[in-house]
Design a protein around this motif. Structure first.
Motif, PDB file in Angstrom:
ATOM      1  N   ILE A 356       0.839  -1.057  -0.200  1.00 34.51           N
ATOM      2  CA  ILE A 356       0.083  -0.145  -0.125  1.00 34.51           C
ATOM      3  C   ILE A 356       0.927   1.359  -0.005  1.00 34.51           C
ATOM      4  O   ILE A 356       0.517   2.322  -0.932  1.00 34.51           O
ATOM      5  N   MET A 357       2.013   1.096   0.879  1.00 36.86           N
ATOM      6  CA  MET A 357       2.778   2.524   0.823  1.00 36.86           C
ATOM      7  C   MET A 357       3.566   2.404  -0.664  1.00 36.86           C
ATOM      8  O   MET A 357       3.703   3.645  -0.847  1.00 36.86           O
ATOM      9  N   LEU A 358       3.824   1.545  -1.246  1.00 37.60           N
ATOM     10  CA  LEU A 358       4.577   1.619  -2.342  1.00 37.60           C
ATOM     11  C   LEU A 358       3.558   2.258  -3.567  1.00 37.60           C
ATOM     12  O   LEU A 358       3.880   2.853  -4.430  1.00 37.60           O
ATOM     13  N   LEU A 359       2.236   1.614  -3.599  1.00 38.24           N
ATOM     14  CA  LEU A 359       1.341   2.181  -4.328  1.00 38.24           C
ATOM     15  C   LEU A 359       1.006   3.440  -4.071  1.00 38.24           C
ATOM     16  O   LEU A 359       0.761   4.357  -5.185  1.00 38.24           O
ATOM     17  N   LEU A 360       1.060   3.994  -2.804  1.00 40.14           N
ATOM     18  CA  LEU A 360       0.662   5.561  -2.630  1.00 40.14           C
ATOM     19  C   LEU A 360       1.766   6.266  -3.295  1.00 40.14           C
ATOM     20  O   LEU A 360       1.705   7.538  -3.276  1.00 40.14           O
ATOM     21  N   LEU A 361       3.076   5.835  -3.215  1.00 34.67           N
ATOM     22  CA  LEU A 361       4.230   6.451  -3.770  1.00 34.67           C
ATOM     23  C   LEU A 361       4.221   6.581  -5.539  1.00 34.67           C
ATOM     24  O   LEU A 361       4.331   7.726  -5.921  1.00 34.67           O
ATOM     25  N   VAL A 362       3.805   5.358  -6.101  1.00 33.25           N
ATOM     26  CA  VAL A 362       3.988   5.560  -7.335  1.00 33.25           C
ATOM     27  C   VAL A 362       2.768   5.494  -8.400  1.00 33.25           C
ATOM     28  O   VAL A 362       2.858   5.991  -9.452  1.00 33.25           O
ATOM     29  N   VAL A 363       1.611   5.269  -7.755  1.00 28.33           N
ATOM     30  CA  VAL A 363       0.562   5.428  -8.468  1.00 28.33           C
ATOM     31  C   VAL A 363      -0.014   6.831  -9.115  1.00 28.33           C
ATOM     32  O   VAL A 363      -0.091   7.656  -7.915  1.00 28.33           O
ATOM     33  N   PRO A 364      -0.108   7.012 -10.190  1.00 29.13           N
ATOM     34  CA  PRO A 364      -0.272   8.612 -10.569  1.00 29.13           C
ATOM     35  C   PRO A 364      -1.756   9.033 -10.404  1.00 29.13           C
ATOM     36  O   PRO A 364      -2.358   9.401 -11.483  1.00 29.13           O
ATOM     37  N   LEU A 365      -2.112   8.785  -9.323  1.00 30.64           N
ATOM     38  CA  LEU A 365      -3.595   9.476  -9.014  1.00 30.64           C
ATOM     39  C   LEU A 365      -3.465  10.766  -8.219  1.00 30.64           C
ATOM     40  O   LEU A 365      -2.681  11.079  -7.536  1.00 30.64           O
ATOM     41  N   PRO A 366      -4.607  11.484  -8.682  1.00 28.45           N
ATOM     42  CA  PRO A 366      -4.586  12.937  -7.953  1.00 28.45           C
ATOM     43  C   PRO A 366      -4.808  12.936  -6.304  1.00 28.45           C
ATOM     44  O   PRO A 366      -5.817  13.591  -5.961  1.00 28.45           O
ATOM     45  N   ILE A 367      -3.925  12.054  -5.534  1.00 28.24           N
ATOM     46  CA  ILE A 367      -4.027  12.100  -4.097  1.00 28.24           C
ATOM     47  C   ILE A 367      -2.681  12.316  -3.578  1.00 28.24           C
ATOM     48  O   ILE A 367      -1.681  12.060  -4.471  1.00 28.24           O
ATOM     49  N   MET A 368      -2.382  12.926  -2.460  1.00 25.70           N
ATOM     50  CA  MET A 368      -1.295  13.033  -1.856  1.00 25.70           C
ATOM     51  C   MET A 368      -0.291  13.503  -2.444  1.00 25.70           C
ATOM     52  O   MET A 368       0.803  13.343  -2.718  1.00 25.70           O
ATOM     53  N   ASN A 369      -0.867  14.504  -3.282  1.00 25.15           N
ATOM     54  CA  ASN A 369       0.108  15.466  -4.254  1.00 25.15           C
ATOM     55  C   ASN A 369       0.994  14.915  -5.382  1.00 25.15           C
ATOM     56  O   ASN A 369       2.193  14.497  -5.101  1.00 25.15           O
ATOM     57  N   TRP A 370       0.331  14.227  -6.151  1.00 17.86           N
ATOM     58  CA  TRP A 370       1.024  13.531  -7.454  1.00 17.86           C
ATOM     59  C   TRP A 370       2.234  14.224  -7.881  1.00 17.86           C
ATOM     60  O   TRP A 370       3.492  13.659  -7.953  1.00 17.86           O
ATOM     61  N   PRO A 371       2.121  15.655  -8.101  1.00 13.76           N
ATOM     62  CA  PRO A 371       3.325  16.120  -8.590  1.00 13.76           C
ATOM     63  C   PRO A 371       4.645  16.082  -7.444  1.00 13.76           C
ATOM     64  O   PRO A 371       5.716  15.961  -8.336  1.00 13.76           O
ATOM     65  N   ALA A 372       4.271  16.135  -6.402  1.00  7.76           N
ATOM     66  CA  ALA A 372       5.538  16.173  -5.529  1.00  7.76           C
ATOM     67  C   ALA A 372       5.843  14.622  -5.236  1.00  7.76           C
ATOM     68  O   ALA A 372       6.977  14.502  -5.244  1.00  7.76           O
ATOM     69  N   ARG A 373       5.238  13.609  -5.687  1.00  7.21           N
ATOM     70  CA  ARG A 373       5.572  12.211  -5.528  1.00  7.21           C
ATOM     71  C   ARG A 373       6.277  11.933  -6.900  1.00  7.21           C
ATOM     72  O   ARG A 373       7.530  11.195  -6.872  1.00  7.21           O
ATOM     73  N   TRP A 374       5.928  12.593  -7.965  1.00  7.74           N
ATOM     74  CA  TRP A 374       6.753  12.333  -9.140  1.00  7.74           C
ATOM     75  C   TRP A 374       8.212  13.168  -9.150  1.00  7.74           C
ATOM     76  O   TRP A 374       8.911  12.341  -9.547  1.00  7.74           O
ATOM     77  N   TRP A 375       7.867  14.348  -8.551  1.00  8.14           N
ATOM     78  CA  TRP A 375       9.174  14.916  -8.268  1.00  8.14           C
ATOM     79  C   TRP A 375      10.314  14.009  -7.542  1.00  8.14           C
ATOM     80  O   TRP A 375      11.567  13.963  -7.903  1.00  8.14           O
ATOM     81  N   THR A 376       9.594  13.587  -6.351  1.00  7.42           N
ATOM     82  CA  THR A 376      10.592  12.729  -5.691  1.00  7.42           C
ATOM     83  C   THR A 376      11.063  11.291  -6.213  1.00  7.42           C
ATOM     84  O   THR A 376      12.400  11.065  -6.098  1.00  7.42           O
ATOM     85  N   MET A 377      10.266  10.514  -6.937  1.00  5.15           N
ATOM     86  CA  MET A 377      10.592   9.631  -7.860  1.00  5.15           C
ATOM     87  C   MET A 377      11.614   9.890  -8.697  1.00  5.15           C
ATOM     88  O   MET A 377      12.802   9.135  -8.898  1.00  5.15           O
ATOM     89  N   LYS A 378      11.671  11.257  -9.569  1.00  2.27           N
ATOM     90  CA  LYS A 378      12.612  11.458 -10.481  1.00  2.27           C
ATOM     91  C   LYS A 378      13.944  11.879  -9.946  1.00  2.27           C
ATOM     92  O   LYS A 378      15.090  11.547 -10.464  1.00  2.27           O
ATOM     93  N   LEU A 379      13.842  12.424  -8.624  1.00  2.00           N
ATOM     94  CA  LEU A 379      15.057  12.852  -7.900  1.00  2.00           C
ATOM     95  C   LEU A 379      15.665  11.441  -7.424  1.00  2.00           C
ATOM     96  O   LEU A 379      17.005  11.518  -7.598  1.00  2.00           O
ATOM     97  N   LEU A 380      15.040  10.530  -6.693  1.00  2.00           N
ATOM     98  CA  LEU A 380      15.687   9.272  -6.557  1.00  2.00           C
ATOM     99  C   LEU A 380      16.310   8.717  -7.761  1.00  2.00           C
ATOM    100  O   LEU A 380      17.516   8.002  -7.686  1.00  2.00           O
ATOM    101  N   GLY A 381      15.745   8.722  -8.849  1.00  2.00           N
ATOM    102  CA  GLY A 381      16.494   8.126 -10.080  1.00  2.00           C
ATOM    103  C   GLY A 381      17.574   8.761 -10.615  1.00  2.00           C
ATOM    104  O   GLY A 381      18.452   8.070 -10.924  1.00  2.00           O
ATOM    105  N   ARG A 382      17.483  10.101 -10.268  1.00  2.00           N
ATOM    106  CA  ARG A 382      19.092  10.844 -10.682  1.00  2.00           C
ATOM    107  C   ARG A 382      19.859  10.435  -9.615  1.00  2.00           C
ATOM    108  O   ARG A 382      21.177  10.425 -10.035  1.00  2.00           O
ATOM    109  N   VAL A 383      19.413  10.364  -8.436  1.00  2.13           N
ATOM    110  CA  VAL A 383      20.504   9.724  -7.368  1.00  2.13           C
ATOM    111  C   VAL A 383      21.175   8.656  -7.677  1.00  2.13           C
ATOM    112  O   VAL A 383      22.373   8.371  -7.568  1.00  2.13           O
ATOM    113  N   MET A 384      20.372   7.583  -8.028  1.00  2.00           N
ATOM    114  CA  MET A 384      20.616   6.141  -8.113  1.00  2.00           C
ATOM    115  C   MET A 384      21.509   6.066  -9.575  1.00  2.00           C
ATOM    116  O   MET A 384      22.243   5.131  -9.585  1.00  2.00           O
TER     117      MET A 384
END
Length: 660
Positions: A356-384
């Motif tokens: 559930i926590m993983l889905l709340l991070l990656v699912v592109p639904l308009p909940i829990m501020n999707w733009p911020a979650r997408w920004w975080t995932m892109k940032l993690l991708g750049r770090v890795m």
């Protein structure tokens, strides 16, 4: 609210030194009045001479303030005019307006404020700016215009207020006379040029980037009002979520005390829930960090290069932390009461929590501020994927956070391995007790990310600053600590005493070097302290945002928590605590240290930006071809550099020909 407080609240932090010094001028008036009372004013001519001298000194200071404000405004206005003209040329070329088309090979990526070298892209084929890039550039440019307008209005109001205050306390009309003679004619007080530029940016964005839809264009361009409070509904949601989390957390503690899991499952229970709990604590700390940055005026939105129109408020971080906390407590209650729910296998509940926590991070639904979650995932991708990308502040900041979340990352590896192997085979072996060859590798990964980032920054730095290599050396010490720790754990059984094991001494030596290296880098480079060696703020620096006592606390706190591994080693050696419990305590203390570290690291970066007077993100533009350069020079030679016409949507071609 008094104007002095409003002035301090609404000014642009990065330009603080360029505003008129309202507080200093107000203090000067008070001192002038008090000086008149203390001096011998029995003679009328002496009194007149005193006030005449004070008036000359006061308005001389006002004139100095006016010149500084004017100079800075004219510099920023000229910069804005050139950006506006360059952006317009790029927009018209991208839109294929007749007379403005540019060849694809003549357009390349560069910045107008700060060039980011990208040696990876050295080929001759360069691309034209896309619509998305233009939208981002115009959005950021519009924000810079709004900040400049705010600079105008605050300074004009400040001069008017200070002149009225002078007349009030000195019982004079000299303040009003000086204001009328100087301020209306001042360059910074003329709002027409800037307003026309704002109008034209809105028109260009509407016609070319929003398909003529002005409401859509303004939604993208509009900047939140300065000092806008957090929406009430957001605060309410965060408060409700916090109340539910506290209630469920207390209920979970009581349930664990009254109804603990089976003895064979206790270690597995603790191991499976420690990792998710770390994320909950981390989000609570982030809410506190953002609150502190906002309260003390540290512009984290600019530093992280986040869109100021959609950045997360502290209440949002609190809501996210509480949501994860609620899921965490519900999962543990399910584990403890699985029999009442007619669930035979309690390990389903930790698995459900992770998914559930993983889905709340990656699912592109308009909940829990999707733009911020997408920004975080892109940032993690750049770090890795370091060092394949240019490294910005947000990139290495996230890398440092991962270094403090090391135990949490390893816990999640244990969870994945447990469910992928033992659980599927029906063997609920406690995941923390068994290690494999990948565990040391995972312990090295966050340090490798930062090590690679430092090497990339050294490569990209024009001056080839050696500080990047020294910083990479700091992270390389982690590799030796992990290596000797692994070798010690694998060979300790061969020796009667751990201190007979040579790897123990190598581990201690590597840990001491690493700790000293990291501590000195924190306080000297990351915090910028120990710049002053005498006086009131000894061991600190000239510019401080937080109270001085906080810096001394951070120095001591960072030193103590950096050396916690000594306490951990001692507790484990004398069997005063289990290794699992000492590791848990050390993990929580490291996250706490990083939470406090964030305050001073962002503040130091903020003060660096202040030195460059950079209040908005850098704008990426395409290079102009020679014909466009001549057009730009022609536009900049005009009297005001902007047009004062409003066009209708059917005049899009005319809009591109206004200047020529």
């Amino acid at each position: 609210m008094k104007f002095g407080k409003t002035f301090e609240t609404h000014l642009t932090i990065e330009w603080r030194q360029q505003y008129m010094r309202y507080t200093d001028l107000k203090t000067m008036i008070k001192q002038g009045v008090d000086g008149a009372r203390d001096s011998d004013t029995s003679l009328e001519y002496a009194t007149a001479a005193y006030y005449q001298a004070f008036e000359e000194a006061f308005f001389s200071e006002c004139q100095n303030e006016l010149e500084r404000v004017n100079n800075f405004f004219m510099e920023k206005l000229a910069e804005a005019r050139r950006k506006h003209a360059t952006l317009k040329l790029q927009l018209l070329a991208t839109a294929r307006v007749p007379g403005h088309t540019a060849s694809l090979t003549s357009l390349g990526s560069q910045r107008t404020e700060q060039v980011r070298p990208d040696p990876v892209n050295t080929s001759g084929s360069r691309k034209m700016m896309t619509q998305r890039q233009l939208r981002n550039a115009y959005s950021e440019f519009y924000l810079s215009l709004v900040l400049l307008q705010n600079f105008q209005s605050l300074n004009e109001t400040g001069f008017r207020k200070i002149c009225k205050k002078y007349d009030k306390y000195l019982r004079s009309s000299a303040g009003a006379d000086w204001f009328q003679r100087h301020i209306p004619q001042a360059a910074f007080a003329d709002q027409r040029t800037l307003q026309r530029m704002v109008i034209e940016v809105e028109d260009l964005y509407t016609f070319y980037l929003a398909a003529g839809d002005r409401s859509q264009a303004m939604n993208k361009l509009r900047v939140p009002p300065l000092g806008q409070p957090t929406p009430a509904q957001m605060v309410f949601r965060a408060g409700v979520a916090l109340g539910m989390f506290v209630m469920l957390f207390v209920l979970t503690l009581i349930s664990y005390w009254r109804r603990p899991p089976l003895q064979s499952n206790i270690l597995a229970f603790m191991s499976l829930y420690r990792g998710p709990f770390t994320w909950v604590i981390f989000n609570f700390f982030m809410a506190a960090n953002v609150t502190g940055w906002q309260r003390f005026g540290v512009n984290h939105v600019l530093i992280f290069e986040i869109d100021p129109r959609s950045h997360l408020q502290p209440a949002t971080f609190l809501e996210i932390a509480c949501t994860f906390g609620i899921l965490w407590t519900l999962s543990m209650l399910g584990f403890l009461y699985h029999g009442q729910f007619h669930v035979t296998d309690p390990f389903i509940f930790p698995l459900a929590l992770i998914l559930i926590m993983l889905l709340l991070l990656v699912v592109p639904l308009p909940i829990m501020n999707w733009p911020a979650r997408w920004w975080t995932m892109k940032l993690l991708g750049r770090v890795m994927s370091a060092p394949l990308h240019y490294v910005g502040f947000a990139d290495f900041w996230m890398g440092d956070q991962l270094n403090s979340l090391l135990t949490c990352i390893v816990d999640h590896y244990y969870i994945v391995r447990f469910y992928a192997s033992s659980w599927l085979r029906g063997q609920p072996v406690p995941p923390y007790l068994s290690t494999d060859v990948l565990v040391p590798v995972i312990y090295c990964l966050p340090a490798w990310f930062r090590f690679a980032q430092c090497l990339r920054r050294f490569r990209d730095s024009g001056s080839k600053s050696i500080s990047y290599l020294l910083n990479s050396g700091k992270y390389s010490t982690t590799f030796f600590v992990v290596l000797f720790s692994t070798l010690r754990s694998r060979t300790d059984d061969r020796y009667a005493n751990t201190f007979v094991n040579p790897y123990t001494w190598l581990l201690l030596a590597a840990s001491i070097v690493s700790t000293l290296y990291c501590f000195l880098w924190d306080v000297i480079k990351d915090f910028g302290l120990f710049r002053i060696w005498k006086g009131k703020h000894i061991f600190l620096r000239e510019k401080l945002v937080y109270p001085p006592a906080f810096y001394y606390f951070v120095i001591v706190e960072n030193l103590v928590l950096r050396w916690f591994w000594v306490i951990e080693f001692t507790l484990n050696h004398h069997a005063l605590m289990t290794p699992y419990n000492t590791k848990t305590l050390g993990s929580l203390l490291e996250i706490t240290r990083r939470f406090i570290w964030n305050y001073l690291r962002l503040e130091n970066e903020h003060l660096y930006n202040c030195g460059k007077f950079r209040a908005t993100r850098d704008i990426h533009l395409a290079a102009l071809n020679p014909r466009q350069e001549r057009m730009l020079e022609s536009m900049m030679d005009e009297s005001d550099g902007v047009s004062n016409r409003r066009q209708r949507p059917d005049e899009r071609t005319r809009l591109g020909k206004e200047y020529f």
